[in-house]
Scaffold this active site. Sequence first.
Site, PDB file in Angstrom:
ATOM      1  N   SER A  73     -11.518  -0.493  -0.493  1.00  0.00           N
ATOM      2  CA  SER A  73     -10.314  -0.711   0.110  1.00  0.00           C
ATOM      3  C   SER A  73     -10.371  -1.239   1.647  1.00  0.00           C
ATOM      4  O   SER A  73      -9.591  -2.016   2.246  1.00  0.00           O
ATOM      5  CB  SER A  73      -9.373   0.569   0.307  1.00  0.00           C
ATOM      6  OG  SER A  73      -8.992   1.018  -1.120  1.00  0.00           O
ATOM      7  N   ASP A 111       0.680  -1.139  -0.015  1.00  0.00           N
ATOM      8  CA  ASP A 111       0.037   0.050  -0.182  1.00  0.00           C
ATOM      9  C   ASP A 111       0.845   1.186  -0.072  1.00  0.00           C
ATOM     10  O   ASP A 111       2.094   1.185  -0.538  1.00  0.00           O
ATOM     11  CB  ASP A 111      -1.155  -0.182   1.104  1.00  0.00           C
ATOM     12  CG  ASP A 111      -2.419   0.710   1.051  1.00  0.00           C
ATOM     13  OD1 ASP A 111      -2.248   1.744   0.990  1.00  0.00           O
ATOM     14  OD2 ASP A 111      -3.306  -0.134   0.434  1.00  0.00           O
ATOM     15  N   HIS A 141      -3.543   6.160   3.656  1.00  0.00           N
ATOM     16  CA  HIS A 141      -4.183   5.088   3.172  1.00  0.00           C
ATOM     17  C   HIS A 141      -3.899   3.763   3.690  1.00  0.00           C
ATOM     18  O   HIS A 141      -4.648   2.783   4.132  1.00  0.00           O
ATOM     19  CB  HIS A 141      -4.295   5.052   1.484  1.00  0.00           C
ATOM     20  CG  HIS A 141      -5.215   3.952   0.873  1.00  0.00           C
ATOM     21  ND1 HIS A 141      -4.819   2.800   0.492  1.00  0.00           N
ATOM     22  CD2 HIS A 141      -6.572   3.964   0.800  1.00  0.00           C
ATOM     23  CE1 HIS A 141      -5.676   2.128  -0.107  1.00  0.00           C
ATOM     24  NE2 HIS A 141      -7.006   2.896   0.267  1.00  0.00           N
TER      25      HIS A 141
END
Length: 337
Positions: A291, A107, A140
């Site tokens: 996600s 990620d 994120h």
Amino acid sequence: MELESVGASFIRTGQVLIDRSAMSAAARWTQAVSEADGVCVVHLAAGADPCEVTAELRDQGLRASPNHVLRGQPLFFGGPASRPFPAEPVPFKRRRSASGVVIGLLDTGVAKHPWWSGSEWYARLAPEQADATEGSQAGHGTFIAGLLARAAPGAELRVERVLDGDGLTDEATVVRALHRMRQRPPHVLNLSFGCHSFDDRPPPLLTDAIRALDDTVTVACAGNTGSDQPFWPAALPYVVGVAAVDATLGRRAPYSAHGTWVDACAPGDWLTSSYLDTADFGGYATWSGTSFATALVTAAIADGAAEAPAREVAERLLEARDAEQIADLGVLVRGNL
């Protein structure tokens, strides 16, 4: 990153991915080649079209693909999945005993946070794997790491940064990261990013790299596209593709992709987790998207893998007779937050 759009997909301009077996066949279009970690990136001569070159190589039975651009999946056009919102701190006490289960997380990286302060896996994290601090998707990876830590508290995270602060990467970067994972494969792998392909077929080099992780259960987001167009790698038959449901746990979240290729779904709306410690955020945020639904499914498999092989846990989760099924969204996984 210089890129161009082809239908609903994006590709790196003038680049094609091949393996070594296609080197001689690609020579007539080749200006330069960079080879590393199991994949060759062909930089094409002027005027050569990546999609046409790919088609010609595939007609010869060779493995080739344009260098697709993959994206983390908050929306770019507004809505709850577009950005994080500040949240109040959430208490969380990390489990002292480790389960021995390893979750791979590709990620944006992972930032320092109280939830994993003092943990062995974070102490081993190299500086270059720290989360991005600038960009539309900075944080994120930290957000996903928090969901994994809470829902599978005994698991160890193995982090590699492949997305930049805007949530962008390319297929070559991901394939190379997956190739390096073969040395120490995780039990479960979380991929909260993906792409459409130029021809709606699975990208072969990405496919090969995931299949090579034989004993790893790969879990990937279905995307926040709101469509049923296959999203890769989630749409691969040996990847657990995850969509998002809304707070009712019975309806598709409006942004979520869907289709017969989706295997599971989990809550994706307004989840709260760890985040960057900045002027606007004190280390916590609320965010929505496939996600994050993906992280809940990854965690459910990892938590069960403390008692049984991860692949067996995943099969039981997806094939249980009493599992709640939602059309075009697969099996409902409620999550454990």
